[in-house]
Design a protein around this motif. Structure first.
Motif, short mmCIF file in Angstrom:
data_model
loop_
_atom_site.label_atom_id
_atom_site.label_comp_id
_atom_site.label_asym_id
_atom_site.label_seq_id
_atom_site.Cartn_x
_atom_site.Cartn_y
_atom_site.Cartn_z
N THR A 151 0.84 -1.21 0.00
CA THR A 151 0.00 0.00 0.00
C THR A 151 0.87 1.25 0.00
O THR A 151 0.47 2.29 0.52
CB THR A 151 -0.95 0.01 1.21
OG1 THR A 151 -0.20 -0.26 2.42
CG2 THR A 151 -2.06 -1.01 1.06
N ASP A 153 2.74 4.34 -2.16
CA ASP A 153 2.15 5.18 -3.20
C ASP A 153 2.94 5.08 -4.50
O ASP A 153 2.55 4.36 -5.41
CB ASP A 153 2.06 6.62 -2.71
CG ASP A 153 1.19 7.50 -3.60
OD1 ASP A 153 0.58 6.95 -4.55
OD2 ASP A 153 1.10 8.71 -3.34
N ARG A 167 -3.29 -0.07 -2.47
CA ARG A 167 -3.56 1.36 -2.33
C ARG A 167 -4.39 1.85 -3.51
O ARG A 167 -5.38 2.57 -3.34
CB ARG A 167 -2.26 2.14 -2.22
CG ARG A 167 -2.47 3.62 -1.87
CD ARG A 167 -1.16 4.27 -1.56
NE ARG A 167 -1.28 5.64 -1.12
CZ ARG A 167 -0.58 6.17 -0.13
NH1 ARG A 167 0.27 5.42 0.55
NH2 ARG A 167 -0.72 7.45 0.19
N TYR A 197 -0.64 3.60 6.09
CA TYR A 197 -1.78 3.75 5.17
C TYR A 197 -2.79 2.64 5.39
O TYR A 197 -4.00 2.90 5.50
CB TYR A 197 -1.30 3.74 3.71
CG TYR A 197 -2.44 3.92 2.73
CD1 TYR A 197 -2.86 5.18 2.35
CD2 TYR A 197 -3.10 2.81 2.20
CE1 TYR A 197 -3.92 5.35 1.46
CE2 TYR A 197 -4.15 2.96 1.31
CZ TYR A 197 -4.56 4.23 0.95
OH TYR A 197 -5.61 4.39 0.07
N SER A 198 -2.33 1.39 5.44
CA SER A 198 -3.25 0.27 5.62
C SER A 198 -4.07 0.44 6.89
O SER A 198 -5.31 0.29 6.87
CB SER A 198 -2.46 -1.05 5.69
OG SER A 198 -1.90 -1.38 4.44
#
Length: 317
Positions: A151, A153, A167, A197-198
């Motif tokens: 995930t 970017d 993501r 993020y996760s």
């Protein structure tokens, strides 16, 4: 309903055309329930290449597969029509986004026809276009077994590497992060971006230390609770396994799952409403004695049993 033509399984294992688990090669897939397919693509790797050769070697090692599961006595070939539909025919290999478009084009009609694909990669970037090809009316759940969350970017200007598929899928509304679980996560990183993020999106992240403390059965129970009753995609990166068991992969991480733990985890996932799945990141150039390809083939068979069991239950309901 008739099952799979298993006549090729009666040949010596060194004979015949190598297909996944020696099922028939099928060009007209409309009669199938489960379509086995290869995606020989590794243009999204950020380190060691070679997963483009994964489908070929998984097919080769899958000749070792026998039909009847030794624990459940379940035979997926009896209850479902299963065929090898070949590999994605790429017209674009050197542009990641165009290659992903080829993958979408191949799988979109399969999903639209209600078929259940079981896919051998290829690097993990392929999962995003596969999910795009699914075109779910509502976001699907996800069981993701891996050393990495995937995930992140961007990497060196690309948003479509093997470190980013989930993501991108969350951003596109293809998977529901609150019905998603990532299992086996480990390894030092240059940034904690992927882990953050996760978790910030609501994905349940089970680091390897938590897996070890809980055990496969408890983690499988947790996974079933997280994903619930709706459709679920299963994505399995072989680097979830410790490199002792799977050296032939692009981003190996020490301290991973044993083969026995991973098999037990998969068997504990029976009962989920599967919508498709993949085994990715088998890289034969780094393999030793074909062990990683054998692991990939065996994991595909375990997933096939899960998928066939789901379809069998659905028909009986």
């Amino acid at each position: 309903m008739s099952g799979t033509d298993v006549s090729q399984m009666q040949l010596p294992r060194f004979a015949g055309i190598p297909t996944f688990m020696r099922v028939p090669f099928v060009q007209d897939w409309r009669s199938l329930d489960i379509a086995l397919a290869g995606v020989p693509y590794d243009g999204g790797v950020t380190a060691r290449p070679g997963a483009r050769f994964g489908p070929r070697e998984i097919r080769n090692m899958s000749t070792m597969t026998r039909p009847i599961h030794h624990v459940t006595r379940f035979n997926p070939f009896d209850v479902c029509r299963i065929g090898d539909v070949g590999d994605v025919p790429f017209s674009n290999l050197y542009d990641v986004e165009l290659a992903h478009a080829d993958i979408r084009e191949f799988f979109a009609p399969l999903f639209a026809a209600g078929k259940l694909p079981l896919i051998a990669g290829g690097d993990h970037s392929i999962t995003y276009p596969v999910l795009q090809a699914m075109r779910p009316t509502t976001p699907v759940g996800l069981v993701h077994i891996d050393a990495h969350t995937d995930t992140w970017d961007t990497f060196k200007g690309s948003k479509f590497t093997h470190g980013a598929p989930f993501r991108r899928a969350i951003e596109a509304g293809l998977i529901d992060p609150h019905r998603s679980i990532q299992i086996g996560i480990r390894g030092a990183q240059g940034s904690d971006e992927g882990w953050r993020y996760s978790q910030a999106q609501g994905m349940r992240v089970v680091f390897i230390e938590a897996f070890e403390a809980m055990g496969p059965a408890a983690v499988a129970t947790l996974a079933r609770q997280v994903v619930g009753d709706g459709p679920v995609y299963l994505s399995l990166d072989v680097d979830a396994l410790d490199p002792v068991y799977a050296p032939g992969t692009g981003t190996p991480e020490l301290g991973g799952l044993t083969t026995r733990e991973l098999l037990a985890l998969l068997r504990g996932l029976d009962g989920i409403a599967w919508a498709g799945g993949d085994v990715v990141e088998v890289s034969p150039p780094y393999d030793v004695g074909g062990n990683t390809a054998l692991a990939g083939a065996t994991l595909m068979y375990e997933m096939l049993c899960l998928f066939a069991s789901h379809l069998s239950r659905t028909r009986g309901a």
